[in-house]
Design a protein around this motif. Structure first.
Motif, PDB file in Angstrom:
ATOM      1  N   GLN A  90       0.832  -1.205   0.000  1.00 38.02           N
ATOM      2  CA  GLN A  90       0.000   0.000   0.000  1.00 38.02           C
ATOM      3  C   GLN A  90       0.867   1.256   0.000  1.00 38.02           C
ATOM      4  O   GLN A  90       0.627   2.191  -0.756  1.00 38.02           O
ATOM      5  N   LEU A 146       2.890   1.526  -3.374  1.00 36.74           N
ATOM      6  CA  LEU A 146       2.035   1.934  -4.489  1.00 36.74           C
ATOM      7  C   LEU A 146       1.635   3.394  -4.357  1.00 36.74           C
ATOM      8  O   LEU A 146       1.613   4.137  -5.337  1.00 36.74           O
ATOM      9  N   SER A 147       1.359   3.822  -3.134  1.00 38.30           N
ATOM     10  CA  SER A 147       0.978   5.222  -2.914  1.00 38.30           C
ATOM     11  C   SER A 147       2.144   6.163  -3.168  1.00 38.30           C
ATOM     12  O   SER A 147       1.964   7.251  -3.711  1.00 38.30           O
ATOM     13  N   GLY A 156       3.805   4.698  -7.122  1.00 39.78           N
ATOM     14  CA  GLY A 156       2.907   4.448  -8.245  1.00 39.78           C
ATOM     15  C   GLY A 156       2.931   3.008  -8.698  1.00 39.78           C
ATOM     16  O   GLY A 156       3.522   2.138  -8.047  1.00 39.78           O
ATOM     17  N   PRO A 157       2.309   2.728  -9.841  1.00 40.11           N
ATOM     18  CA  PRO A 157       2.181   1.339 -10.294  1.00 40.11           C
ATOM     19  C   PRO A 157       3.502   0.678 -10.684  1.00 40.11           C
ATOM     20  O   PRO A 157       3.557  -0.534 -10.847  1.00 40.11           O
ATOM     21  N   VAL A 167      -0.921  -5.776  -8.272  1.00 39.09           N
ATOM     22  CA  VAL A 167      -1.286  -4.358  -8.211  1.00 39.09           C
ATOM     23  C   VAL A 167      -2.780  -4.197  -7.967  1.00 39.09           C
ATOM     24  O   VAL A 167      -3.200  -3.353  -7.174  1.00 39.09           O
ATOM     25  N   GLU A 168      -3.591  -5.014  -8.621  1.00 35.01           N
ATOM     26  CA  GLU A 168      -5.043  -4.900  -8.474  1.00 35.01           C
ATOM     27  C   GLU A 168      -5.476  -5.118  -7.025  1.00 35.01           C
ATOM     28  O   GLU A 168      -6.344  -4.419  -6.512  1.00 35.01           O
ATOM     29  N   GLN A 224      -4.440  -2.058  -4.956  1.00 32.22           N
ATOM     30  CA  GLN A 224      -5.329  -0.935  -5.254  1.00 32.22           C
ATOM     31  C   GLN A 224      -6.696  -1.137  -4.597  1.00 32.22           C
ATOM     32  O   GLN A 224      -7.284  -0.192  -4.079  1.00 32.22           O
ATOM     33  N   GLY A 260      -6.074   5.033  -5.392  1.00 26.78           N
ATOM     34  CA  GLY A 260      -4.768   4.588  -5.849  1.00 26.78           C
ATOM     35  C   GLY A 260      -3.721   5.665  -5.811  1.00 26.78           C
ATOM     36  O   GLY A 260      -2.534   5.406  -5.835  1.00 26.78           O
TER      37      GLY A 260
END
Length: 90
Positions: free
Chosen positions: A5, A8-9, A12-13, A21-22, A25, A35
């Motif tokens: 988390q 990704l925050s 990014g992806p 990733v899904e 998110q 996201g």
């Protein structure tokens, strides 16, 4: 999941994640952070506070607790001095 988390925050992806990733998110959406950057501020800080074991108290709460402890200590000290003076008067 907390690492994913935050990564990704923050990155990014393109971040290296332990989960798909899904799924990360989806967990961010469950936290109402989305996201990307949340409207309430930094999603990284929101995640940090959510996963933190230690809960910080506000300065006003700490000041009130210190004042209450000081009042209790003063009340106990004055109670002891009154009982000593009453015993001396007998």
């Amino acid at each position: 999941m907390a690492y994913g988390q935050a990564a990704l925050s923050a990155r990014g992806p393109g971040a290296a994640l332990n989960f798909p990733v899904e799924r990360v998110q989806e967990s961010l959406r469950a936290l109402a952070l989305g996201g990307g950057a949340g409207a309430a501020g930094s999603p990284v800080l929101a995640l940090k506070s959510r996963h933190s074991k230690r809960k910080r108290r506000k300065k006003s709460e700490i000041a009130a607790a210190v004042a209450a402890a000081a009042a209790a200590a003063n009340g106990a000290a004055s109670g002891r001095s009154k009982s000593k003076s009453a015993a001396a008067a007998e």
